[in-house]
Scaffold this motif. Structure first.
Motif, short mmCIF file in Angstrom:
data_model
loop_
_atom_site.label_atom_id
_atom_site.label_comp_id
_atom_site.label_asym_id
_atom_site.label_seq_id
_atom_site.Cartn_x
_atom_site.Cartn_y
_atom_site.Cartn_z
N ILE A 1 0.87 -1.18 0.00
CA ILE A 1 0.00 0.00 0.00
C ILE A 1 0.91 1.23 0.00
O ILE A 1 1.65 1.46 0.96
N HIS A 2 0.88 1.98 -1.06
CA HIS A 2 1.90 3.00 -1.27
C HIS A 2 1.38 4.43 -1.09
O HIS A 2 2.13 5.38 -1.28
N GLU A 3 0.12 4.56 -0.72
CA GLU A 3 -0.41 5.90 -0.52
C GLU A 3 -1.25 5.92 0.75
O GLU A 3 -2.13 5.08 0.96
N ILE A 4 -0.95 6.88 1.60
CA ILE A 4 -1.72 7.05 2.83
C ILE A 4 -2.51 8.34 2.71
O ILE A 4 -1.98 9.44 2.87
N ASP A 5 -3.79 8.22 2.37
CA ASP A 5 -4.64 9.40 2.26
C ASP A 5 -5.10 9.82 3.66
O ASP A 5 -4.75 9.20 4.67
N LYS A 6 -5.87 10.89 3.71
CA LYS A 6 -6.30 11.42 5.00
C LYS A 6 -7.10 10.41 5.81
O LYS A 6 -6.94 10.29 7.04
N GLU A 7 -7.95 9.66 5.13
CA GLU A 7 -8.78 8.68 5.83
C GLU A 7 -7.92 7.57 6.45
O GLU A 7 -8.13 7.17 7.59
N LYS A 8 -6.92 7.10 5.69
CA LYS A 8 -6.03 6.07 6.24
C LYS A 8 -5.21 6.62 7.40
O LYS A 8 -4.96 5.91 8.38
N GLU A 9 -4.78 7.86 7.30
CA GLU A 9 -4.01 8.45 8.38
C GLU A 9 -4.83 8.51 9.66
O GLU A 9 -4.33 8.21 10.75
N LEU A 10 -6.10 8.87 9.56
CA LEU A 10 -6.97 8.89 10.74
C LEU A 10 -7.20 7.49 11.28
O LEU A 10 -7.33 7.29 12.50
N LEU A 11 -7.27 6.52 10.38
CA LEU A 11 -7.45 5.14 10.80
C LEU A 11 -6.22 4.63 11.54
O LEU A 11 -6.33 3.88 12.51
N LEU A 12 -5.05 5.04 11.10
CA LEU A 12 -3.80 4.58 11.70
C LEU A 12 -3.43 5.37 12.95
O LEU A 12 -2.97 4.80 13.95
N MET A 13 -3.61 6.68 12.91
CA MET A 13 -3.11 7.53 13.99
C MET A 13 -4.03 8.70 14.28
O MET A 13 -3.59 9.82 14.53
N GLY A 14 -5.34 8.42 14.25
CA GLY A 14 -6.32 9.48 14.49
C GLY A 14 -6.39 9.92 15.94
O GLY A 14 -6.94 10.97 16.25
N SER A 15 -5.83 9.12 16.84
CA SER A 15 -5.90 9.44 18.26
C SER A 15 -4.62 8.96 18.95
O SER A 15 -4.01 7.98 18.52
N LYS A 16 -4.24 9.66 20.02
CA LYS A 16 -3.03 9.29 20.77
C LYS A 16 -3.29 9.44 22.25
O LYS A 16 -3.85 10.44 22.70
N ARG A 17 -2.88 8.44 22.98
CA ARG A 17 -2.96 8.49 24.45
C ARG A 17 -1.55 8.26 24.99
O ARG A 17 -0.88 7.30 24.60
#
Length: 363
Positions: free
Chosen positions: A197-213
């Protein structure tokens, strides 16, 4: 000459949990015997004979140098570690050693505060649901408590952090969160490239790192460390964890191809520990592995560790990436709302890898 013998509080739970003394409060009065609430039954205690004495490369968590931005071999090593170990340590990652040392000092500084100050951040007292000081993992569900206190900080915005986070550690933690942003993007780019998977769009970025604790974890010196756990065996439910540990050590990882063997993750100055969480195992359809790990209590020293739990936003559905399924892979996991996955995880004691069964498709 009389010998001082500390008296245990009559109500341990009241002292530790409700008053906010934590297990550090027990350590600070120099108790000599572990309270019953923390004693694991014999069959559940950690067997030191299961720790590997083999320190060869084949029996050690990979240590990977990230100094070369365009090193294809380095990228392959990261993906290989995510697949075969679920854990790795990285050095030359772009976060300064002094910044990491400042962060550890800030963690110790918070836990050295008086109980009245720390108790302001207990769930019942905190001015926001995004800041919580507590002890153990899930005291309302555990039959045996874990020997750990923590401060948990959900990163919403810099403004929220400046308003609500404890001043004793606020600036250092905030700098660290901001300082690891590029590293996280780089790691996810490498890991997704390993899934073709060679492209990380905004939706994928939120899925991967949308929140941090971010947690500041404190493991005080324990009178009977062989009877308890700092953290009992579990896998993380997030996508990725970035962990800074101090020099004391105590983190152990189960070997993927030998469930009877545990491997110590040695502290390395300037290194960060990276581990795969359940969410990334699900998203990768099982290629990357979340691995059981635990923390052993220490009888001689206090210990702190600081993980950043990187995760989807709560309203995201975690399921294997469509790109993987489109290439013919049979899905191993069903789609699960991430907030439901979290609720399931926090509604029970730590129980190894059992949480992922919540999303597993029965064969």
């Amino acid at each position: 000459m009389s010998t001082f013998s500390p008296i245990l509080p009559k109500n341990i739970n009241e002292f530790v949990q409700n008053q906010g003394q934590g297990v550090k409060g027990l350590a600070d009065i120099d108790i000599k015997t572990l309270p019953n609430q923390y004693i694991q039954p014999p069959e559940n205690r950690f067997n030191m004979d299961q720790i590997t004495a083999d320190h060869s490369q084949k029996m050690s968590i990979p240590i990977i140098d990230m100094s070369n931005q365009d090193d294809a071999t380095m990228e392959d090593l990261i993906c290989d570690a995510a697949e075969k170990w679920g854990f790795l340590q990285i050095v030359n990652h772009g976060v300064g050693v002094e910044e990491l040392e400042d962060l550890k000092r800030a963690a110790y500084r918070f836990f050295e505060l008086g109980v009245e100050e720390k108790a302001k951040y207990l769930e019942k007292n905190s001015g926001t649901v995004n800041v919580k000081y507590g002890t153990s993992f899930a005291p309302n569900f555990e039959t045996v408590l874990e020997w750990k206190d923590y401060l948990s900080l959900l990163f919403v915005s810099e403004e929220d952090a400046l308003t609500y986070w404890p001043i004793a550690c606020r600036d250092e933690v905030l700098n660290y969160v901001k300082g690891t942003e590029n590293l996280l993007r780089r790691l996810f780019k490498i890991l997704l490239k390993g899934l073709n998977i060679h492209e990380i769009d905004k939706e994928k970025e939120l899925l991967l790192m949308g929140s941090k604790r971010i947690n500041l974890n404190c493991y005080p010196k324990c009178p009977n460390p062989e009877l308890t756990y700092g953290v009992s065996s579990h896998s993380d439910v997030i996508t990725l964890t970035i962990l800074l540990q101090d020099e004391v050590g105590g983190l152990y990882v189960r070997k993927l191809d030998d469930e009877k063997t545990w491997i110590h993750v040695p502290p390395i100055k300037g290194a960060l520990v990276i581990n795969i969480g359940d969410s990334l195992q699900i998203l990768s359809n099982g290629k990357y592995k979340s691995i059981e790990h635990l923390v052993i209590a220490n009888g001689n020293n206090n210990r702190v560790s600081i993980p950043i739990f990187v995760m989807p936003s709560s309203n995201h559905v975690i399921a294997p990436f469509q790109e993987i399924i489109d290439k013919g892979d049979k899905p191993m996991y069903k789609g699960v709302l991430y907030s439901n996955y979290l609720k399931h995880f926090y509604g029970k004691p730590h129980d190894g890898k059992a949480t992922i069964e919540f999303a597993t498709i029965s064969s």
